[in-house]
Design an enzyme around this catalytic site. Structure first.
Site, short mmCIF file in Angstrom:
data_model
loop_
_atom_site.label_atom_id
_atom_site.label_comp_id
_atom_site.label_asym_id
_atom_site.label_seq_id
_atom_site.Cartn_x
_atom_site.Cartn_y
_atom_site.Cartn_z
N GLU A 1 60.62 38.07 42.27
CA GLU A 1 62.10 38.05 42.36
C GLU A 1 62.58 38.71 43.65
O GLU A 1 63.59 38.29 44.22
CB GLU A 1 62.72 38.74 41.14
CG GLU A 1 62.40 38.07 39.80
CD GLU A 1 62.74 36.57 39.73
OE1 GLU A 1 63.70 36.13 40.43
OE2 GLU A 1 62.06 35.83 38.99
N HIS B 1 62.64 36.08 46.24
CA HIS B 1 63.89 35.30 46.16
C HIS B 1 65.03 36.10 46.78
O HIS B 1 65.84 35.58 47.55
CB HIS B 1 64.24 35.01 44.70
CG HIS B 1 63.46 33.91 44.06
ND1 HIS B 1 63.39 32.65 44.60
CD2 HIS B 1 62.74 33.87 42.91
CE1 HIS B 1 62.64 31.86 43.80
NE2 HIS B 1 62.23 32.59 42.78
ZN ZN Z 1 61.06 31.88 41.21
#
Ligand code: ZN
Length: 508
Positions: free
Chosen positions: A271, A274
């Protein structure tokens, strides 16, 4: 006619306005998935669908569309990969898509998917597919209708029209091709690993890892790789994700499992990958295509790169293992770095996609890609879905879920109306390997840097090649420009063989 700066300012302002409303809805959804009481669900569904309706009205506004159309016809000698052309092209593309969907359909879909996620959550907890069946059937029908409307008059299928929202310009046939190129050598590798002379000790990672320690370590790692906590937060949820609520406000969510260390730690790295992509975009273009992510495949390439190419590498653990041992002492005191690194690279067919290793993961995706095409195409009914799911897991991965919670109910995506989304995960895996190879070739090897906990050169490389480019080019063009070749299965296969064969004592 010539290009009108006033018209450009008008559409840019209009799009930023819509983004303002959208991020309010996103904030409400973040709250819904992090701490909202369950009884708040119905009213929250109304709040979100009202806002989504307002966003939709702005984005389908006739004058806005006409102005975009005229700007697009008068771009003249604007650089096609420049900010102005990318803005007009991206906004017009979205306008055309939204314009084809009546507001009533958008609102019904929004309500169905808010409810869908609640029903999915309850059904998964009760381990009962029947509780989710009706809502899922409604969502599939709504998405099929949307796909049909968007595809009307084009050479795309309704499924391709849905896919296009996440992976602009992607077509099913080339995707099938690259997935096939990947599948055969992948299955060969997984088969030889099954018979390999050496096997890792998975139980090292299943000891008790105090959640407080996991929280500290995850935050430390996210910060060190470059996630900016001045412009982001890390929270907990049942199904991890990343959402951006403003130009300097990125939320990442993870989940910790007392007896499975990689879920929290590598999940956080994923994450954070991201999040760093979102934080790396140009904030002065927030809400407009040059300041927005290119495609979901590109988004996933960023998370996968940090989770796998970095987070499962030996140099990374050379850096972090000491600290990990100290954090959980005495839990890992009897474990060597080599054994730990081997355990974190275990390859074994399993039931749960989000816990799957980096090799078998792609087989999970191919199953979903096939099944959702059949659901939208109408060749598979929702009633037959659980059996079809189990049959594919048996034939493709050799495992079968004892009950739906670990089978067909494991993913949130379909309940949220995300259909055409799954293939972007494997596209991301392919791109992450190719980008990492190119960065390594250019920067001269990461082993020493990672072993010192130094990640800035890699992040800077990604910032200039990918993050700051936004939607100025297509995903394919970004990859080609950054790596010198178009996307293929070669880099991922090379990377997996290069790392796993020596670990498992297999011949190269
Ligand atoms: Zn992902």
């Amino acid at each position: 006619m010539t290009f009108s700066t006033d018209d450009f300012d008008f559409v840019a302002e209009h799009a930023r306005d819509a983004m303002l409303l959208q991020t309010i809805a996103d904030t409400l959804e973040w709250d819904e998935r992090t701490g909202m009481p369950i009884d708040g669900g119905d009213y929250r569904a109304n709040q979100v669908s009202t806002l989504r309706g307002m966003v939709h009205r702005r984005r389908t506004d006739a004058k806005y569309g006409e102005t975009l159309q005229s700007l697009s016809e008068n771009l003249g000698d604007e650089d096609p990969a420049g900010d102005v052309a990318a803005t007009v092209r991206g906004l017009l593309r979205n306008w055309k898509r939204d314009h084809r969907l009546p507001e009533e359909l958008v609102q019904r879909t929004s309500r169905a998917t808010v409810k869908g996620q609640q029903r999915w959550d309850a059904a998964r907890r009760a381990d009962d597919f029947k509780m989710f069946r009706d809502t899922l059937a409604e969502i599939i029908d709504l998405k099929r209708e949307a796909g049909q409307r968007i595809a009307e008059g084009t050479d795309r299928s309704p499924y391709e029209a849905l896919l296009d929202e996440y992976e602009p310009d992607a077509r099913v046939e080339p995707l099938n091709q690259v997935f096939q190129d990947l599948r055969k050598p992948l299955v060969e590798l997984i088969d030889s690993i099954r018979e390999a002379p050496r096997q890792p000790n998975r139980s090292l990672l299943e000891r008790d890892f105090a959640i407080a320690g996991q929280r500290d370590l995850s935050r430390f790692v996210a910060e060190r790789v470059g996630f900016d906590f001045q412009a982001g937060r890390l929270d907990e949820t049942s199904h991890p994700f990343c959402t951006t609520l403003g130009p300097r406000d990125c939320r990442i969510l993870t989940r910790y499992d007392l007896n499975w260390l990689p879920a929290g730690l590598l999940g956080t790295l994923h994450e954070a990958g991201h999040g760093m992509y979102e934080q790396g975009m140009r904030s002065d273009w927030f809400g407009l295509p040059p300041g927005s992510y290119c495609s979901l495949g590109i988004h996933e390439s960023q998370s996968r790169l940090w989770e796998n190419q970095v987070g499962r590498s030996r140099p990374f653990w050379k850096w972090l293992f000491d600290r990990t041992q100290k954090t959980f002492a005495p839990t890992l005191d009897d474990v060597s770095l080599d054994d730990f690194h081997f355990a974190i690279n275990q390859i074994q067919p399993s039931l749960i996609r989000v816990e799957a290793d980096e090799a078998t993961y792609n087989l999970h995706i191919i199953i979903r890609f096939d099944l959702e095409q059949q659901l939208i195409g109408g060749t598979l009914s929702v009633d037959d879905l659980p059996a079809a799911w189990d049959a594919r897991y048996q034939s493709d991965l050799g495992v079968c879920a004892p009950s739906p919670a670990n089978g067909v109910l494991q993913d949130v995506h379909w309940s949220a109306g995300l259909i055409g989304y799954f293939p972007t995960y494997t596209l991301g895996n392919l791109a992450s390997a190719q980008l990492f190879d190119a960065a390594q070739a250019e920067l001269g090897g990461f082993d020493d840097m990672f072993a010192r906990g130094e990640f800035e050169p890699l992040l800077s490389w990604l910032r200039s090649r990918i993050h700051e480019r936004g939607q100025c080019e297509s995903g394919d063009a970004l990859i080609s420009r950054a790596t010198g070749k178009s996307l293929s299965a070669d880099a991922l296969i090379g990377y997996l063989n290069g790392k796993l064969r020596p670990l498992y004592g297999l011949e190269a």
